[in-house]
Write a protein that holds these residues in place. Structure first.
Motif, PDB file in Angstrom:
ATOM      1  N   ILE A  19     -71.408  44.837 -42.119  1.00 41.55           N
ATOM      2  CA  ILE A  19     -70.543  43.782 -41.579  1.00 41.55           C
ATOM      3  C   ILE A  19     -69.093  43.887 -42.187  1.00 41.55           C
ATOM      4  O   ILE A  19     -69.088  43.954 -43.474  1.00 41.55           O
ATOM      5  CB  ILE A  19     -70.844  42.251 -41.701  1.00 41.55           C
ATOM      6  N   LYS A  20     -67.929  43.984 -41.264  1.00 44.72           N
ATOM      7  CA  LYS A  20     -66.827  43.855 -41.682  1.00 44.72           C
ATOM      8  C   LYS A  20     -66.193  42.612 -41.543  1.00 44.72           C
ATOM      9  O   LYS A  20     -66.171  42.302 -40.203  1.00 44.72           O
ATOM     10  CB  LYS A  20     -65.851  45.127 -41.206  1.00 44.72           C
ATOM     11  N   HIS A  21     -65.434  42.089 -42.473  1.00 40.21           N
ATOM     12  CA  HIS A  21     -65.051  40.857 -42.107  1.00 40.21           C
ATOM     13  C   HIS A  21     -63.468  40.648 -42.699  1.00 40.21           C
ATOM     14  O   HIS A  21     -63.134  41.113 -43.896  1.00 40.21           O
ATOM     15  CB  HIS A  21     -65.718  39.571 -42.492  1.00 40.21           C
ATOM     16  N   VAL A  22     -62.570  40.060 -42.065  1.00 44.59           N
ATOM     17  CA  VAL A  22     -61.172  39.813 -42.544  1.00 44.59           C
ATOM     18  C   VAL A  22     -60.803  38.476 -42.722  1.00 44.59           C
ATOM     19  O   VAL A  22     -60.889  37.887 -41.869  1.00 44.59           O
ATOM     20  CB  VAL A  22     -59.990  40.636 -41.742  1.00 44.59           C
ATOM     21  N   LEU A  23     -60.299  38.143 -43.928  1.00 44.52           N
ATOM     22  CA  LEU A  23     -59.831  36.882 -44.094  1.00 44.52           C
ATOM     23  C   LEU A  23     -58.548  36.615 -44.276  1.00 44.52           C
ATOM     24  O   LEU A  23     -57.881  37.533 -44.966  1.00 44.52           O
ATOM     25  CB  LEU A  23     -60.462  36.391 -45.425  1.00 44.52           C
ATOM     26  N   HIS A  24     -57.943  35.686 -43.929  1.00 41.42           N
ATOM     27  CA  HIS A  24     -56.387  35.446 -43.784  1.00 41.42           C
ATOM     28  C   HIS A  24     -55.940  34.472 -44.985  1.00 41.42           C
ATOM     29  O   HIS A  24     -54.983  34.557 -45.699  1.00 41.42           O
ATOM     30  CB  HIS A  24     -55.682  35.446 -42.701  1.00 41.42           C
ATOM     31  N   ILE A  25     -56.678  33.043 -44.754  1.00 45.73           N
ATOM     32  CA  ILE A  25     -56.040  32.166 -45.358  1.00 45.73           C
ATOM     33  C   ILE A  25     -57.325  31.611 -46.114  1.00 45.73           C
ATOM     34  O   ILE A  25     -57.187  31.033 -47.499  1.00 45.73           O
ATOM     35  CB  ILE A  25     -55.719  30.982 -44.466  1.00 45.73           C
ATOM     36  N   PRO A  38     -60.332  31.621 -48.833  1.00 45.98           N
ATOM     37  CA  PRO A  38     -60.583  32.577 -50.028  1.00 45.98           C
ATOM     38  C   PRO A  38     -61.936  33.423 -49.952  1.00 45.98           C
ATOM     39  O   PRO A  38     -62.714  33.170 -49.124  1.00 45.98           O
ATOM     40  CB  PRO A  38     -60.832  31.586 -51.110  1.00 45.98           C
ATOM     41  N   SER A  39     -61.811  34.666 -50.411  1.00 49.54           N
ATOM     42  CA  SER A  39     -62.895  35.706 -50.252  1.00 49.54           C
ATOM     43  C   SER A  39     -64.194  35.245 -50.936  1.00 49.54           C
ATOM     44  O   SER A  39     -65.186  36.214 -51.001  1.00 49.54           O
ATOM     45  CB  SER A  39     -62.200  36.817 -50.584  1.00 49.54           C
ATOM     46  N   GLY A  40     -64.292  34.174 -51.542  1.00 48.59           N
ATOM     47  CA  GLY A  40     -65.545  33.692 -52.064  1.00 48.59           C
ATOM     48  C   GLY A  40     -66.417  33.171 -51.057  1.00 48.59           C
ATOM     49  O   GLY A  40     -67.645  32.578 -51.283  1.00 48.59           O
ATOM     50  N   ILE A  41     -65.992  32.804 -49.779  1.00 47.48           N
ATOM     51  CA  ILE A  41     -66.736  32.086 -48.824  1.00 47.48           C
ATOM     52  C   ILE A  41     -68.163  32.470 -48.336  1.00 47.48           C
ATOM     53  O   ILE A  41     -68.800  31.634 -47.843  1.00 47.48           O
ATOM     54  CB  ILE A  41     -65.636  31.595 -47.461  1.00 47.48           C
ATOM     55  N   PHE A  42     -68.450  33.743 -48.303  1.00 44.57           N
ATOM     56  CA  PHE A  42     -69.717  34.179 -48.142  1.00 44.57           C
ATOM     57  C   PHE A  42     -70.878  33.864 -49.050  1.00 44.57           C
ATOM     58  O   PHE A  42     -71.944  34.023 -48.908  1.00 44.57           O
ATOM     59  CB  PHE A  42     -69.608  35.837 -47.764  1.00 44.57           C
ATOM     60  N   HIS A  43     -70.313  33.374 -50.051  1.00 46.52           N
ATOM     61  CA  HIS A  43     -71.294  32.936 -51.048  1.00 46.52           C
ATOM     62  C   HIS A  43     -71.411  31.417 -51.010  1.00 46.52           C
ATOM     63  O   HIS A  43     -70.700  30.743 -51.256  1.00 46.52           O
ATOM     64  CB  HIS A  43     -70.697  33.273 -52.592  1.00 46.52           C
ATOM     65  N   LEU A  79     -66.300  32.915 -38.845  1.00 46.43           N
ATOM     66  CA  LEU A  79     -66.936  32.736 -39.995  1.00 46.43           C
ATOM     67  C   LEU A  79     -68.500  32.025 -39.480  1.00 46.43           C
ATOM     68  O   LEU A  79     -69.551  32.455 -39.820  1.00 46.43           O
ATOM     69  CB  LEU A  79     -66.591  31.824 -41.216  1.00 46.43           C
ATOM     70  N   ALA A  80     -68.104  31.036 -38.587  1.00 52.19           N
ATOM     71  CA  ALA A  80     -69.384  30.299 -37.853  1.00 52.19           C
ATOM     72  C   ALA A  80     -70.473  31.431 -37.251  1.00 52.19           C
ATOM     73  O   ALA A  80     -71.408  31.292 -37.218  1.00 52.19           O
ATOM     74  CB  ALA A  80     -68.854  29.248 -37.024  1.00 52.19           C
ATOM     75  N   GLU A  81     -69.487  32.256 -36.404  1.00 52.60           N
ATOM     76  CA  GLU A  81     -70.225  33.324 -35.868  1.00 52.60           C
ATOM     77  C   GLU A  81     -71.182  34.170 -36.716  1.00 52.60           C
ATOM     78  O   GLU A  81     -72.087  34.672 -36.319  1.00 52.60           O
ATOM     79  CB  GLU A  81     -69.010  34.413 -34.981  1.00 52.60           C
ATOM     80  N   LYS A  82     -70.633  34.335 -38.060  1.00 56.34           N
ATOM     81  CA  LYS A  82     -71.716  35.215 -38.799  1.00 56.34           C
ATOM     82  C   LYS A  82     -72.378  33.975 -39.592  1.00 56.34           C
ATOM     83  O   LYS A  82     -72.927  34.608 -40.720  1.00 56.34           O
ATOM     84  CB  LYS A  82     -70.520  35.797 -39.826  1.00 56.34           C
ATOM     85  N   GLY A  83     -72.424  32.967 -39.014  1.00 58.89           N
ATOM     86  CA  GLY A  83     -73.506  31.846 -39.719  1.00 58.89           C
ATOM     87  C   GLY A  83     -73.103  31.208 -40.907  1.00 58.89           C
ATOM     88  O   GLY A  83     -73.860  30.657 -41.929  1.00 58.89           O
ATOM     89  N   VAL A  84     -71.722  31.359 -41.285  1.00 61.22           N
ATOM     90  CA  VAL A  84     -71.092  30.628 -42.515  1.00 61.22           C
ATOM     91  C   VAL A  84     -70.363  29.541 -42.063  1.00 61.22           C
ATOM     92  O   VAL A  84     -69.474  29.481 -41.293  1.00 61.22           O
ATOM     93  CB  VAL A  84     -70.233  31.643 -43.327  1.00 61.22           C
ATOM     94  N   ASP A  85     -70.942  28.102 -42.484  1.00 59.68           N
ATOM     95  CA  ASP A  85     -70.096  27.077 -42.152  1.00 59.68           C
ATOM     96  C   ASP A  85     -69.045  26.588 -43.233  1.00 59.68           C
ATOM     97  O   ASP A  85     -69.650  25.986 -44.221  1.00 59.68           O
ATOM     98  CB  ASP A  85     -71.322  25.843 -41.918  1.00 59.68           C
ATOM     99  N   ALA A  86     -68.187  26.944 -42.948  1.00 59.72           N
ATOM    100  CA  ALA A  86     -67.038  26.741 -44.208  1.00 59.72           C
ATOM    101  C   ALA A  86     -66.672  25.277 -44.136  1.00 59.72           C
ATOM    102  O   ALA A  86     -66.084  24.819 -45.339  1.00 59.72           O
ATOM    103  CB  ALA A  86     -65.667  27.713 -43.697  1.00 59.72           C
ATOM    104  N   THR A  87     -66.966  24.094 -43.596  1.00 64.15           N
ATOM    105  CA  THR A  87     -66.640  22.910 -43.480  1.00 64.15           C
ATOM    106  C   THR A  87     -67.475  22.524 -44.884  1.00 64.15           C
ATOM    107  O   THR A  87     -67.096  21.569 -45.399  1.00 64.15           O
ATOM    108  CB  THR A  87     -67.135  21.905 -42.520  1.00 64.15           C
TER     109      THR A  87
END
Ligand code: GDP
Ligand code: IMO
Ligand code: MG
Length: 430
Positions: free
Chosen positions: A49-55, A57-62, A87-95
């Motif tokens: 999976i490739k993911h680009v973050l803009h705002i 932080p890059s720790g969000i997948f953990h 992120l939600a589409e990749k199963g990550v709930d950033a809230t």
């Protein structure tokens, strides 16, 4: 009391910060961005999976780590919403694990309009901005008329928004900018504004905090914090090749003002550089290559902007710039990325000094933009070997280790890790 470790770019951006932050995250409790905004594009790759973050932080997948958007960052709510949705589409709930500083400033639709208006007004002297509204938003912050994330919770937010918007439109008029034909992501200003205002509701669902208290409390509790830089030293508002820079302090000093920590709370400073060099947008870049080798670096390194898709200018590694960055940042450890891009090269060059007129120097001159700089090179034999699968430093080709040792010698700083592919798994710690 723990300290905040820092990871930041030492060149002109896109050194691979996102990837390395993701790799280092397991060793930390909190990952915090301290400056910049959606001009950044930080790429992470794992499990195909490739993911680009803009705002964000890059720790969000953990998902067991806290991510913080600090007060020094500027947020564009609609871009933020798009990131949250991706992120939600990749199963990550950033809230769940993303906190946002109430003091972070907001990028308004009309900040983006002004960015375009300013660039248009510059004619041939364009900076090559990402047009995300960075310059105008930081301008308003310093002019003390900006709007902050915490302001969205106030009863008079809409009134203040309208006042600032009206002021921006007056400025655009003085710049002779055609507001009616302006489009953001294919939308008129009004259409975009509607979506922007709706996106504020998503932003408000996040934990909006006084992040300086949070960060300092974490330090007192012995938590480990990693500050993630955006852009890089050579794009710093004070020390980069002004005016071809971004509008924030990208160097280590920015961590103190962008997160609210004391200088004595800064721990290790990990500086990241590519084994060669790239730059997007205008401005000086002495070892830039205009020949076939430059195009090979661009093609093999997939050097196209993660935010704008623009081709990046490519060249050999620039030691005067790297030394300057290490000095400004107080780098304690170096991380080198992308040597794999040069696997097939017969020869690799290193710019170790600049010649300006008859004078040799290894300093970045004040007149960086105005003088003709002839880069002075030291040549190295290429390693001409595929690096895939290499697991330890000692197993790297000897010619590559010679090149890396020269970077250490020239900068006086030890290399802590080398990255040899875009994937999370390919980082070799020394
Ligand atoms: P950042 O802005 O510093 O996070 O970097 P970007 O994500 O904008 O650009 C770095 C690019 O290089 C991305 O496409 C990464 O996937 C890729 N990348 C990172 N490290 C390596 C590496 O060691 N080798 C190769 N070939 N690509 C890498
Ligand atoms: P990351 O974090 C590379 C460049 C732009 C332009 C100048 C000003 O991914 O390394 P701005 O939009 O800030 O007004 O643009 O800075 N720039 C970057 N170049 N990587 C970035 O971020 C950049 N962010 C801004 O291309 O030349
Ligand atoms: Mg980038």
């Amino acid at each position: 009391m723990t300290k905040v470790d820092v990871l930041l770019g030492l060149q002109w951006g896109d050194e691979g910060k996102g990837k390395i932050v993701d790799v280092l995250t397991p060793g930390y409790d909190v990952i915090a961005r301290f400056q910049g905004g959606p001009n950044a594009g930080h790429t992470l790759e794992f499990n195909g999976i490739k993911h680009v973050l803009h705002i964000i932080p890059s720790g969000i997948f953990h998902t067991d780590k806290i991510n913080v958007i600090g007060n020094g960052v500027i947020i564009e709510p609609r871009i933020f919403l798009q990131e949250v949705q991706a992120l939600a589409e990749k199963g990550v709930d950033a809230t769940k694990n993303l906190y946002v500083s109430k003091k972070a400033h907001l990028i308004l639709p009309t900040h983006r309009l002004l960015d375009a208006a300013n660039e248009q007004a510059k004619g041939n002297a364009k900076i090559g901005s990402t047009l995300k509204g960075i310059g105008p938003t930081y301008t308003d912050k310093i002019a003390r008329c900006g709007l902050r994330v915490g302001d969205t919770l106030e009863f008079d937010f809409r009134e203040r928004y309208e006042m600032l918007k009206a002021q921006h439109l007056r400025t655009a008029q003085t710049l002779m900018f055609d507001v009616n034909s302006f489009r953001i992501d294919g939308m008129t200003l009004e259409q975009y504004e509607e979506q922007w205002l709706a996106s504020l509701e998503t932003l408000k669902r996040f934990q909006l905090i006084n992040s300086e208290y949070f960060i300092n409390r974490c330090l007192r509790e012995g938590k480990r914090i990693l500050a993630e830089g955006a852009q890089a030293a050579m794009l710093d508002i004070d020390f980069g090749s002004y005016p071809f820079v971004t509008s924030s302090n990208t160097v280590t000093a920015g961590v103190c003002s962008g997160l609210g920590i004391a200088p004595s709370s800064v721990g290790r400073v990990m500086g990241i550089a590519k084994a060669y060099c790239t730059r997007v947008g205008a401005g000086p870049f002495p070892p830039e290559l205009f020949d076939e080798t430059g195009s090979r670096l661009c093609q093999l390194g997939h050097e196209f902007g993660a935010t704008t898709g623009r081709p990046r200018r490519c060249g050999w590694i620039d030691i005067p710039a790297l030394r300057y960055a290490c000095m400004l940042d107080g780098v304690t450890d170096l991380i080198i990325t992308k040597p794999d891009v040069m696997n097939d090269f017969e020869q690799v060059r290193m710019c170790t000094a600049y010649k300006i007129g008859d004078t040799l120097t290894d300093e970045i001159p004040f007149e960086y933009n105005a003088v003709e700089i002839k880069p002075q090179y030291v040549d190295f034999a290429g390693w001409q070997q595929d690096l895939s699968g290499t697991a330890d430093y000692a197993a790297l080709p000897e010619k590559l280790r010679t090149y890396l040792a020269a970077i250490e010698r020239e900068t006086g700083i030890n290399i802590m890790a080398v990255s040899i592919s875009p994937d999370r798994k390919d980082v070799i710690f020394k």
